[in-house]
Design an enzyme around this catalytic site. Structure first.
Site, PDB file in Angstrom:
ATOM      1  N   CYS A 178       1.030  -1.009   0.099  1.00  0.00           N
ATOM      2  CA  CYS A 178       0.592  -0.039   0.145  1.00  0.00           C
ATOM      3  C   CYS A 178       0.842   1.037   0.542  1.00  0.00           C
ATOM      4  O   CYS A 178       0.884   1.880  -0.669  1.00  0.00           O
ATOM      5  CB  CYS A 178      -1.036  -0.060   1.287  1.00  0.00           C
ATOM      6  SG  CYS A 178      -2.406   0.854   0.708  1.00  0.00           S
ATOM      7  N   HIS A 220      -3.633  -5.987   0.719  1.00  0.00           N
ATOM      8  CA  HIS A 220      -2.926  -6.039   2.260  1.00  0.00           C
ATOM      9  C   HIS A 220      -2.725  -7.565   2.728  1.00  0.00           C
ATOM     10  O   HIS A 220      -4.384  -7.879   3.178  1.00  0.00           O
ATOM     11  CB  HIS A 220      -3.269  -5.330   3.983  1.00  0.00           C
ATOM     12  CG  HIS A 220      -3.550  -3.753   3.365  1.00  0.00           C
ATOM     13  ND1 HIS A 220      -2.654  -2.947   4.031  1.00  0.00           N
ATOM     14  CD2 HIS A 220      -4.354  -2.062   3.192  1.00  0.00           C
ATOM     15  CE1 HIS A 220      -2.703  -2.086   3.741  1.00  0.00           C
ATOM     16  NE2 HIS A 220      -3.292  -1.360   3.209  1.00  0.00           N
ATOM     17  N   GLU A 259      -1.116  -8.731   5.059  1.00  0.00           N
ATOM     18  CA  GLU A 259      -1.121  -8.611   6.582  1.00  0.00           C
ATOM     19  C   GLU A 259      -2.394  -8.574   7.735  1.00  0.00           C
ATOM     20  O   GLU A 259      -2.533  -8.917   8.901  1.00  0.00           O
ATOM     21  CB  GLU A 259      -0.165  -7.700   7.186  1.00  0.00           C
ATOM     22  CG  GLU A 259      -0.135  -6.466   7.325  1.00  0.00           C
ATOM     23  CD  GLU A 259      -1.055  -5.433   6.002  1.00  0.00           C
ATOM     24  OE1 GLU A 259      -0.159  -6.614   5.228  1.00  0.00           O
ATOM     25  OE2 GLU A 259      -0.594  -4.452   5.683  1.00  0.00           O
TER      26      GLU A 259
END
Lengths: 77, 227
Positions: free
Chosen positions: B85, B201, B203
């Site tokens: 990002c 993302h 994560e």
């Protein structure tokens, strides 16, 4: 001395904000507006008396930070 | 395996990234942007967030941080650098990856789950991955990947499109493109395939109860490829 720098999007690069502004202006009755392109303006105070030297510095600043040359052009005035 | 996550003022996915890396076996260190040196690392991560409040252009000021010289040196020597990002935006601003991330086509901040298709399995990031379509989360205002025609040709010729937006079935088209990115590009690699920048993302997708686990697949696969 003061250096003025204008950074604008290159021709052909999509400018969604400019487009939205243009459409709003059209909606407000400014119907003869064909295109709006949004850019950035910088006032840079340089501690330098020689205009030529100051502009060379400004050029370097534009290339290294103020403009992204993939999508933007700059003008030093 | 050792990893380092760089923290810039305004980063906000740094701790999530650290939790994810640690969960899948990395020994992670957090590194402040004003440090000069990187700790010994097998992977360096530039996390998501809003470094320097997105001033000037997203990632432009972070791209001039002190630590970046070491990150560039690490990347140029073949080290793995992952930018998620805002991290992707920083990588394009430093010139480590081509192109730029412009404002989303429809001027909206987009925060939702999307599907991405793995196009390139040559890199350590996706080699051997057992799922070709991943569901990951995106949250950005500037994710609209843009580059010149010459750059696009070079990106395609060198097989650098890592992941692209698609639908559940893997079809990439206008409808499955959330932000207007050229060729539905969600993430790209450098020519040497050691640097990856992507908007989604992983994560945020590491818990089966909260989010789904396609991020887990990404991290497990990555660490497997590094061992």
């Amino acid at each position: 001395m003061k250096i003025k720098i204008i950074v604008t999007l290159k021709n052909g690069v999509l400018d969604p904000q400019g487009k939205a502004i243009q459409q709003t202006l059209n909606g407000m009755g400014f119907d003869n507006i064909e295109e709006v392109r949004q850019g950035k303006y910088f006032d840079v105070e340089i501690n330098e008396k020689d205009e030529k030297k100051a502009k060379i510095k400004a050029d370097e600043m534009c290339k290294k930070l103020l403009a992204n040359l993939v999508i933007e052009d700059y003008k030093i005035i | 395996m050792k990893s380092s996550v760089i923290i810039f003022p305004g980063s906000n996915c740094d701790r999530d990234m650290s939790v994810a890396l640690t969960k899948f076996g990395f020994k992670n260190k957090m590194v402040w942007h004003n440090d000069n040196d990187l700790p010994e690392s097998d992977l360096v991560v530039l996390p998501g967030g809003f470094s320097y409040g997105d001033y000037l252009r997203c990632g432009s000021i972070a791209g001039k941080s002190k630590i970046i010289d070491s990150v560039v040196k690490f990347a140029k020597s073949g080290g793995l650098v992952l930018g998620i990002c805002n991290g992707f935006q920083i990588l394009t601003e430093t010139g480590l990856l081509p192109g730029v991330l412009q404002q989303n086509k429809y001027l909206k901040f987009i925060c939702k789950n999307v599907f991405i298709k793995v196009n390139n399995k040559e890199s350590k990031y996706f080699k051997n991955i057992n799922k070709n379509i991943l569901e990951l989360h995106i949250a950005h205002n500037e994710g609209n990947f843009f580059c010149t025609n010459n750059e696009l040709k070079s990106i395609e010729d060198n097989n650098q499109i890592a992941v692209s937006y698609c639908d559940e079935k893997g079809i990439s088209n206008k409808e499955s493109n959330p932000n207007g990115a050229i060729k539905n590009i969600a993430g790209i690699l450098n020519k040497e395939k050691n640097i990856l920048g992507m908007m989604p993302h992983p994560e945020r997708m590491i818990d089966k109860y909260l989010s789904g686990e396609d991020g887990s697949i990404f991290f497990q696969n990555l660490i497997g490829n590094l061992k």
